[in-house]
Every structure is written in C-alpha cells, then in structure tokens.
Design a protein around this motif. Structure first.
Motif, PDB file in Angstrom:
ATOM      1  N   ASP A 289       0.859  -1.268   0.087  1.00  0.00           N
ATOM      2  CA  ASP A 289      -0.059  -0.063  -0.130  1.00  0.00           C
ATOM      3  C   ASP A 289       0.820   1.303   0.132  1.00  0.00           C
ATOM      4  N   GLY A 290       0.316   2.419  -0.144  1.00  0.00           N
ATOM      5  CA  GLY A 290       0.912   3.699  -0.084  1.00  0.00           C
ATOM      6  C   GLY A 290       1.845   3.947   1.053  1.00  0.00           C
ATOM      7  N   GLU A 291       1.458   3.585   2.376  1.00  0.00           N
ATOM      8  CA  GLU A 291       1.944   3.654   3.438  1.00  0.00           C
ATOM      9  C   GLU A 291       3.498   3.027   3.396  1.00  0.00           C
ATOM     10  N   GLN A 292       3.470   1.836   3.003  1.00  0.00           N
ATOM     11  CA  GLN A 292       4.797   0.825   2.852  1.00  0.00           C
ATOM     12  C   GLN A 292       5.574   1.662   1.984  1.00  0.00           C
ATOM     13  N   VAL A 293       5.021   2.144   0.789  1.00  0.00           N
ATOM     14  CA  VAL A 293       5.848   2.891  -0.333  1.00  0.00           C
ATOM     15  C   VAL A 293       6.362   4.036   0.371  1.00  0.00           C
ATOM     16  N   GLU A 294       5.831   4.758   1.127  1.00  0.00           N
ATOM     17  CA  GLU A 294       6.600   5.943   1.877  1.00  0.00           C
ATOM     18  C   GLU A 294       7.592   5.532   2.738  1.00  0.00           C
ATOM     19  N   ALA A 295       7.163   4.385   3.577  1.00  0.00           N
ATOM     20  CA  ALA A 295       7.981   4.085   4.434  1.00  0.00           C
ATOM     21  C   ALA A 295       9.499   3.619   3.840  1.00  0.00           C
ATOM     22  N   TRP A 296       9.454   2.855   2.850  1.00  0.00           N
ATOM     23  CA  TRP A 296      10.722   2.321   2.156  1.00  0.00           C
ATOM     24  C   TRP A 296      11.161   3.214   1.306  1.00  0.00           C
ATOM     25  N   ARG A 297      10.518   4.222   0.803  1.00  0.00           N
ATOM     26  CA  ARG A 297      11.059   5.576   0.271  1.00  0.00           C
ATOM     27  C   ARG A 297      11.974   6.475   1.267  1.00  0.00           C
ATOM     28  N   ALA A 298      11.390   6.589   2.200  1.00  0.00           N
ATOM     29  CA  ALA A 298      12.070   7.221   3.434  1.00  0.00           C
ATOM     30  C   ALA A 298      13.359   6.599   3.781  1.00  0.00           C
ATOM     31  N   GLU A 299      13.262   5.097   3.973  1.00  0.00           N
ATOM     32  CA  GLU A 299      14.412   4.379   4.465  1.00  0.00           C
ATOM     33  C   GLU A 299      15.302   4.339   3.366  1.00  0.00           C
ATOM     34  N   PHE A 300      15.110   4.160   1.990  1.00  0.00           N
ATOM     35  CA  PHE A 300      16.127   4.127   1.006  1.00  0.00           C
ATOM     36  C   PHE A 300      16.827   5.686   0.919  1.00  0.00           C
ATOM     37  N   TRP A 301      16.010   6.783   0.975  1.00  0.00           N
ATOM     38  CA  TRP A 301      16.728   7.908   1.018  1.00  0.00           C
ATOM     39  C   TRP A 301      17.741   7.904   2.315  1.00  0.00           C
ATOM     40  N   ARG A 302      17.355   7.607   3.510  1.00  0.00           N
ATOM     41  CA  ARG A 302      18.232   7.708   4.538  1.00  0.00           C
ATOM     42  C   ARG A 302      19.519   6.874   4.615  1.00  0.00           C
TER      43      ARG A 302
ATOM     44  N   THR B  23      21.302   5.926  -7.769  1.00  0.00           N
ATOM     45  CA  THR B  23      21.249   7.207  -8.631  1.00  0.00           C
ATOM     46  C   THR B  23      19.901   7.911  -8.477  1.00  0.00           C
ATOM     47  N   ASP B  24      18.991   7.038  -8.440  1.00  0.00           N
ATOM     48  CA  ASP B  24      17.674   7.635  -8.418  1.00  0.00           C
ATOM     49  C   ASP B  24      16.695   6.638  -7.644  1.00  0.00           C
ATOM     50  N   ILE B  25      15.696   7.323  -6.805  1.00  0.00           N
ATOM     51  CA  ILE B  25      14.787   6.579  -5.953  1.00  0.00           C
ATOM     52  C   ILE B  25      13.438   7.281  -6.360  1.00  0.00           C
ATOM     53  N   VAL B  26      12.599   6.444  -6.907  1.00  0.00           N
ATOM     54  CA  VAL B  26      11.239   6.968  -7.612  1.00  0.00           C
ATOM     55  C   VAL B  26      10.099   6.235  -6.896  1.00  0.00           C
ATOM     56  N   PRO B  27       9.349   6.867  -5.968  1.00  0.00           N
ATOM     57  CA  PRO B  27       8.015   6.128  -5.529  1.00  0.00           C
ATOM     58  C   PRO B  27       7.162   6.316  -6.485  1.00  0.00           C
TER      59      PRO B  27
ATOM     60  N   THR C  70       4.581   0.969  -5.833  1.00  0.00           N
ATOM     61  CA  THR C  70       6.013   0.771  -6.108  1.00  0.00           C
ATOM     62  C   THR C  70       7.190   1.710  -5.727  1.00  0.00           C
ATOM     63  N   VAL C  71       8.417   1.227  -5.626  1.00  0.00           N
ATOM     64  CA  VAL C  71       9.489   2.335  -5.464  1.00  0.00           C
ATOM     65  C   VAL C  71      10.685   1.649  -6.352  1.00  0.00           C
ATOM     66  N   LEU C  72      10.886   2.617  -7.445  1.00  0.00           N
ATOM     67  CA  LEU C  72      11.924   2.215  -8.470  1.00  0.00           C
ATOM     68  C   LEU C  72      13.354   2.741  -7.820  1.00  0.00           C
ATOM     69  N   LEU C  73      14.322   1.555  -7.757  1.00  0.00           N
ATOM     70  CA  LEU C  73      15.652   2.269  -7.646  1.00  0.00           C
ATOM     71  C   LEU C  73      16.512   2.034  -8.917  1.00  0.00           C
TER      72      LEU C  73
END
Length: 201
Positions: free
Chosen positions: A17-30, A40-44, A48-51
């Motif tokens: 769901d969207g909450e898991q997307v945001e949690a992983w997006r923030a974790e990847f940025w950190r 090089t890029d983190i695209v939520p 999905t999240v694209l790395l």
C-alpha cells in the motif's frame, strides 16, 4: 515487499500500500545519505519504488533489512499552501461526502496530507492523507484546460496543478503559490515525503 529486476541496473520494489511505499522511500533516502545504499535515483509510485543505478548485490542487501514502520516516520519538511476554496466542483464533493460545503472545506483544512509521488506533469504531486471513504471519482470527461494553481481531488488523492493543462480532477479551490520553478533547487515545491496543509487564504 517484493523485489523485482528492472533492466541491468534497476530494481522495482512492490509494496502492499501507499504507507509501505512511503516507509521504504524514506528508508532508501536515509540509507543513501549514510552510504549504505548505492543508487542514483529513488522514484516512488502508487504501489512501487523504483531504484535506478543500483550496485550489484543490492537485491540481496534489501532482503536483509527490516521493514521500516510508517507510523514512526517524521518529516522536517512541512509546507502550508494558502488556498481559496472556490472550486467549481466543491459542492459536488460536499454532496458526495454527505456534508455541507463549509464542512467539506473544514475536512480539507484539517487533513494531514503527505506527498506520495509526483507525475502527470512537472511539479504535480499526488498527496495521500484523505480517508478512503472520502475518495471521489474523476470527472466523466476531463476539462480541456485546468488553470495553474487549481486544487483538485481524484480517487484517494489530492493534487495541485502546477501549470495550466487538461485534467479530470474535481476542483475544490486554487492557490497562487508557485509549485514548479526550473531555476529552483529542487524545481518542484512539493516532493515525496513533504507534509502539506491546505490553509484558508
């Protein structure tokens, strides 16, 4: 989550769901900032999240990390958007919700929005935070021109048109704040993870 290859140097992380997307997006940025993740890029996206530009072995590395908790996320970036609630679809939205127009405005003003992802047009942010039961359908036929600054709702998302364009979102108001400037860094005012409040003008 599910990790899938996407070409020679990219991975797609499928989320529930969207909450898991945001949690992983923030974790990847950190973890990118700390040097634990080479990318090089983190695209939520919506689910999905694209790395992109990942180092070899990254998929295996992701499998070793514990799932981050959305409830524990905090964002230092919070933006208030000065909004005039005069959208032509506001009465229809209020009717769909079964409330008066002033009550609909009160709901929007008190909603805690967060930018989930960007798309459609440069600087267009899809904002989560509206309860599922507040979802509204898109217009049956899109308008040929929606003015820049128009605040709209579609499905579970709120969004603000950064530039004039066609669009099928239900318009509830407008803002005069500039949302996209190619000379700024970053160019988009609303970026993933930013918390947003619609404040009456």
């Amino acid at each position: 989550m599910r990790v899938l290859p996407a070409g020679p140097s990219a991975l797609v992380i499928e989320c529930r769901d969207g909450e898991q997307v945001e949690a992983w997006r923030a974790e990847f940025w950190r973890r990118r900032e700390s040097g634990e993740l080479t990318v090089t890029d983190i695209v939520p996206g919506a689910r999905t999240v694209l790395l992109d530009g990942v180092a070899p072995g990254t998929a295996e590395l992701l499998g070793e990390w514990p799932e981050p908790d959305f409830a524990q996320l905090t964002s230092e970036r919070q933006i208030e958007i000065s909004t005039t609630f005069d959208g032509e679809d506001l009465p229809d939205v209020a009717s769909h919700w079964g409330v008066s127009v002033p009550e609909a405005v009160d709901r929007l003003v008190n909603a805690e929005l967060i930018v989930a992802f960007c798309g459609f047009a440069p600087g267009f942010a899809y904002m989560r935070g509206l309860p599922e039961e507040w979802s509204v359908p898109r217009l049956a036929a899109p308008r040929p021109r929606v003015p820049a600054g128009a605040v709209g709702l579609a499905g579970p998302y709120a969004g603000i048109y950064p530039t004039a364009s066609p669009g099928g979102w239900r318009l509830v108001g407008h803002t005069g704040q500039e949302l996209f400037d190619v000379r700024a860094e970053p160019p988009a005012l609303l970026t993933p993870g930013t918390r947003v409040r619609l404040v009456p003008a």
